[in-house]
Design an enzyme around this catalytic site. Sequence first.
Site, PDB file in Angstrom:
ATOM      1  N   ASP A  16      72.504  40.399   4.003  1.00 42.31           N
ATOM      2  CA  ASP A  16      72.187  41.440   3.031  1.00 42.31           C
ATOM      3  C   ASP A  16      70.781  41.278   2.463  1.00 42.31           C
ATOM      4  O   ASP A  16      69.973  42.220   2.487  1.00 42.31           O
ATOM      5  CB  ASP A  16      73.200  41.409   1.873  1.00 42.31           C
ATOM      6  CG  ASP A  16      74.591  41.799   2.328  1.00 42.31           C
ATOM      7  OD1 ASP A  16      74.871  41.746   3.533  1.00 42.31           O
ATOM      8  OD2 ASP A  16      75.423  42.137   1.465  1.00 42.31           O
ATOM      9  N   ARG A  97      76.831  32.604 -12.093  1.00 49.73           N
ATOM     10  CA  ARG A  97      75.990  33.798 -12.183  1.00 49.73           C
ATOM     11  C   ARG A  97      75.023  33.808 -13.373  1.00 49.73           C
ATOM     12  O   ARG A  97      73.855  34.172 -13.208  1.00 49.73           O
ATOM     13  CB  ARG A  97      76.857  35.058 -12.175  1.00 49.73           C
ATOM     14  CG  ARG A  97      77.596  35.283 -10.854  1.00 49.73           C
ATOM     15  CD  ARG A  97      76.657  35.189  -9.674  1.00 49.73           C
ATOM     16  NE  ARG A  97      77.315  35.413  -8.386  1.00 49.73           N
ATOM     17  CZ  ARG A  97      77.284  34.569  -7.377  1.00 49.73           C
ATOM     18  NH1 ARG A  97      76.655  33.414  -7.500  1.00 49.73           N
ATOM     19  NH2 ARG A  97      77.878  34.850  -6.238  1.00 49.73           N
ATOM     20  N   ASP A 126      80.015  40.751  -9.350  1.00 46.08           N
ATOM     21  CA  ASP A 126      78.725  40.099  -9.529  1.00 46.08           C
ATOM     22  C   ASP A 126      77.632  41.050  -9.994  1.00 46.08           C
ATOM     23  O   ASP A 126      76.707  40.645 -10.708  1.00 46.08           O
ATOM     24  CB  ASP A 126      78.301  39.403  -8.231  1.00 46.08           C
ATOM     25  CG  ASP A 126      78.993  38.058  -8.055  1.00 46.08           C
ATOM     26  OD1 ASP A 126      79.513  37.527  -9.053  1.00 46.08           O
ATOM     27  OD2 ASP A 126      79.009  37.543  -6.922  1.00 46.08           O
ATOM     28  N   SER A 178      83.639  36.236   3.876  1.00 43.34           N
ATOM     29  CA  SER A 178      82.573  36.241   2.879  1.00 43.34           C
ATOM     30  C   SER A 178      82.788  35.025   1.996  1.00 43.34           C
ATOM     31  O   SER A 178      83.854  34.869   1.396  1.00 43.34           O
ATOM     32  CB  SER A 178      82.627  37.524   2.042  1.00 43.34           C
ATOM     33  OG  SER A 178      81.699  37.457   0.977  1.00 43.34           O
TER      34      SER A 178
END
Length: 401
Positions: A16, A97, A126, A178
């Site tokens: 990505d 995060r 996220d 993932s």
Amino acid sequence: MQNVKKIVLAYSGGLDTSAIIPWLKENYNCEVVAFAADVGQGDDELEGLHEKAIASGASECHIVDLKEEFVNDYIFPTITTGAVYEGEYLLGTSMARPVIAKAQVEVARKVGADALCHGCTGKGNDQVRFESTFAALAPDLTVIAPWREWDMVSREDLLDYLAERNIATTASATKIYSRDANAWHISHEGGELEDPWQEPTKGVWTMTVDPEDAPDKPERVSLSFNEGRLTHVDGEALSPYQALVKLNNVAAAHGVGRIDIVENRLVGMKSRGCYETPGGTVLLKAYKALETMVLDKAALKYREQIGLEFSHVMYDGRWFTALNDALLAGAASFAQKVTGDIVVKLYKGQATVTQRRSPNSLYSEDFATFGADDVYDQKHAEGFIRLFSLSSRIEALKNQG
């Protein structure tokens, strides 16, 4: 497209973000600076990252070591709250995060960027976690989320996009899972896990030994705390990150820390994921066991309420808020008494507390013993019970009348 000159992208080197760099340059006609956070995901994940970012079109690549800050300033404070999302998830992705997004903002300030970019999808949590941090720390910077703008919808689209531009990638169209890894855990989604009736195959798990294949002999590990902070593992003084690494290694070898859950995402849908948190499972068990020694009933009940609320604050990406600060302050006040030693037995996927001691312990063998004692008059319990159940007695008498 908004008029921006320099964008700092949260870069992982995966498919990505490799596609995002040229896409940003083409669609925003701007300079792209890659930012990567080392939160303990492993050297193999960071190897060659700088070169890959430059080859994809980035003007610079900043790799920032956040391991100690992550464990000391985010993981350890969260442990004092006892937060576990929906009863099982130890918040590994969620905790990473805010420290990553904060460092991204700091890099943006350093290089004079006027925009921030992330590669989160429009379906996940996220995007909220990153952008909530951006809003709290850098409301003046533009936020760009390509997955909410471009027309690419699949891995094949991204691979074709890179191939057309002769940008090399190690990704393939056959990627099954993932994954997201850091010092606290690794998460697994996708593949057969999208069917909640499908049992995870052995190929899902990458961090822990299958409990069925774990050693037949149990192993014990001791943890020492001072005012809520882990200071020693097996008597060895270690930094927060070093202590977690050691616990990960010893617990993973015994298959400790696996969970398979269906959780409620913040955006409204449910998702199925498998998580491996070996060291964290041991650490949280030990901390809670020590709490039971030093906190009375009312204090422990209130700390549990803090943990329940904080699990949602952390999961929802609300770290940089007044509510977060208040909850952490409350937990920290209780943590001042959490000093002592815990021994945890590791065996076939289980972590069991077997020994506990604390200078602040409220446990008294003199009072708790089932043998003879001269400190507790059992006759006193009668009056206590009558008063404790008085409202029930009054209601029953009223109903009889």
